[in-house]
Scaffold this motif. Structure first.
Motif, mmCIF file in Angstrom:
data_model
loop_
_atom_site.group_PDB
_atom_site.id
_atom_site.type_symbol
_atom_site.label_atom_id
_atom_site.label_comp_id
_atom_site.label_asym_id
_atom_site.label_seq_id
_atom_site.Cartn_x
_atom_site.Cartn_y
_atom_site.Cartn_z
ATOM 1 N N GLN A 4 0.833 -1.210 0.000
ATOM 2 C CA GLN A 4 0.000 0.000 0.000
ATOM 3 C C GLN A 4 0.863 1.252 0.000
ATOM 4 O OE1 GLN A 4 -2.977 -1.685 -0.977
ATOM 5 N NE2 GLN A 4 -3.739 0.189 -0.092
ATOM 6 N N SER A 5 1.980 1.231 0.724
ATOM 7 C CA SER A 5 2.842 2.411 0.756
ATOM 8 C C SER A 5 3.499 2.630 -0.598
ATOM 9 C CB SER A 5 3.882 2.308 1.869
ATOM 10 O OG SER A 5 4.749 1.215 1.643
ATOM 11 N N VAL A 34 -10.766 0.143 -9.089
ATOM 12 C CA VAL A 34 -9.351 -0.120 -8.812
ATOM 13 C C VAL A 34 -9.191 -1.510 -8.199
ATOM 14 C CG1 VAL A 34 -7.403 0.548 -7.349
ATOM 15 C CG2 VAL A 34 -8.650 2.285 -8.634
ATOM 16 N N LYS A 35 -10.024 -1.834 -7.248
ATOM 17 C CA LYS A 35 -9.962 -3.148 -6.609
ATOM 18 C C LYS A 35 -10.212 -4.252 -7.640
ATOM 19 C CE LYS A 35 -11.894 -5.748 -2.744
ATOM 20 N NZ LYS A 35 -12.860 -5.736 -1.638
ATOM 21 N N GLU A 36 -11.187 -4.026 -8.516
ATOM 22 C CA GLU A 36 -11.524 -5.003 -9.546
ATOM 23 C C GLU A 36 -10.373 -5.180 -10.534
ATOM 24 O OE1 GLU A 36 -14.174 -4.495 -13.459
ATOM 25 O OE2 GLU A 36 -15.334 -4.332 -11.612
ATOM 26 N N LYS A 39 -7.436 -6.995 -9.052
ATOM 27 C CA LYS A 39 -7.813 -8.260 -8.408
ATOM 28 C C LYS A 39 -7.561 -8.209 -6.906
ATOM 29 C CE LYS A 39 -7.314 -11.030 -12.480
ATOM 30 N NZ LYS A 39 -6.618 -10.631 -13.622
ATOM 31 N N GLY A 40 -7.870 -7.046 -6.323
ATOM 32 C CA GLY A 40 -7.779 -6.877 -4.885
ATOM 33 C C GLY A 40 -6.405 -6.471 -4.365
ATOM 34 N N ALA A 41 -5.405 -6.397 -5.233
ATOM 35 C CA ALA A 41 -4.052 -6.044 -4.783
ATOM 36 C C ALA A 41 -3.978 -4.601 -4.294
ATOM 37 C CB ALA A 41 -3.038 -6.260 -5.905
ATOM 38 N N LEU A 42 -4.769 -3.740 -4.875
ATOM 39 C CA LEU A 42 -4.788 -2.337 -4.473
ATOM 40 C C LEU A 42 -6.193 -1.973 -4.039
ATOM 41 C CD1 LEU A 42 -3.582 0.464 -4.206
ATOM 42 C CD2 LEU A 42 -3.910 0.782 -6.645
ATOM 43 N N GLN A 43 -6.295 -1.497 -2.817
ATOM 44 C CA GLN A 43 -7.584 -1.057 -2.291
ATOM 45 C C GLN A 43 -7.413 0.371 -1.795
ATOM 46 O OE1 GLN A 43 -9.553 -3.914 0.258
ATOM 47 N NE2 GLN A 43 -8.458 -5.587 -0.726
ATOM 48 N N ILE A 44 -8.059 1.293 -2.474
ATOM 49 C CA ILE A 44 -7.950 2.704 -2.133
ATOM 50 C C ILE A 44 -8.932 3.019 -1.010
ATOM 51 C CG2 ILE A 44 -8.207 5.050 -2.980
ATOM 52 C CD1 ILE A 44 -7.591 4.016 -5.775
ATOM 53 N N THR A 45 -8.441 3.653 0.019
ATOM 54 C CA THR A 45 -9.315 4.046 1.121
ATOM 55 C C THR A 45 -9.942 5.404 0.820
ATOM 56 O OG1 THR A 45 -7.571 5.209 2.317
ATOM 57 C CG2 THR A 45 -7.826 2.843 2.775
#
Length: 110
Positions: A4-5, A34-36, A39-45
């Motif tokens: 994430q960083s 982005v998550k799609e 494939k879940g590797a990056l999840q933006i808060t």
């Protein structure tokens, strides 16, 4: 190292690219896409996304329009002409950054 960083510095070009490839999007829609795509590797808060969207709107890179959807208001973002140019520059910078990082992935020649 926390992935994430690593992604944090790439958030702006990611968002600009998504908005450039879609007519308009709202915040939650961006996070889901982005998550799609990753494939879940990056999840933006929300805590990372909304300050970025507000900053880009303030800089004239994005415009926003409110629309009533069901029982709630939804804020849709789209690129301005300045945003289109910013998107191209951001993607070029991201590609240069990736190319530079790839230099460390090559075996050393002695």
């Amino acid at each position: 190292m926390n992935k994430q960083s690593l992604y944090k510095g790439c958030l702006e070009p990611i968002v600009l690219q998504l908005l450039g490839s879609h007519n308009r999007m709202y915040g939650y829609e961006i996070t889901v896409k982005v998550k799609e795509l990753t494939k879940g590797a990056l999840q933006i808060t929300e805590g990372a996304l909304y300050p970025l969207l507000h900053r880009l709107e303030g800089e004239g890179v994005l415009t926003a329009e409110m629309e009533h959807v069901g029982n709630r208001m939804r804020k849709y973002y789209r690129l301005t002409p300045v945003g289109q140019a910013t998107r191209k520059n951001a993607l070029n910078e991201l590609n240069d950054f990736i190319a530079t990082l790839q230099l460390f992935n090559k075996p050393a020649i002695s």
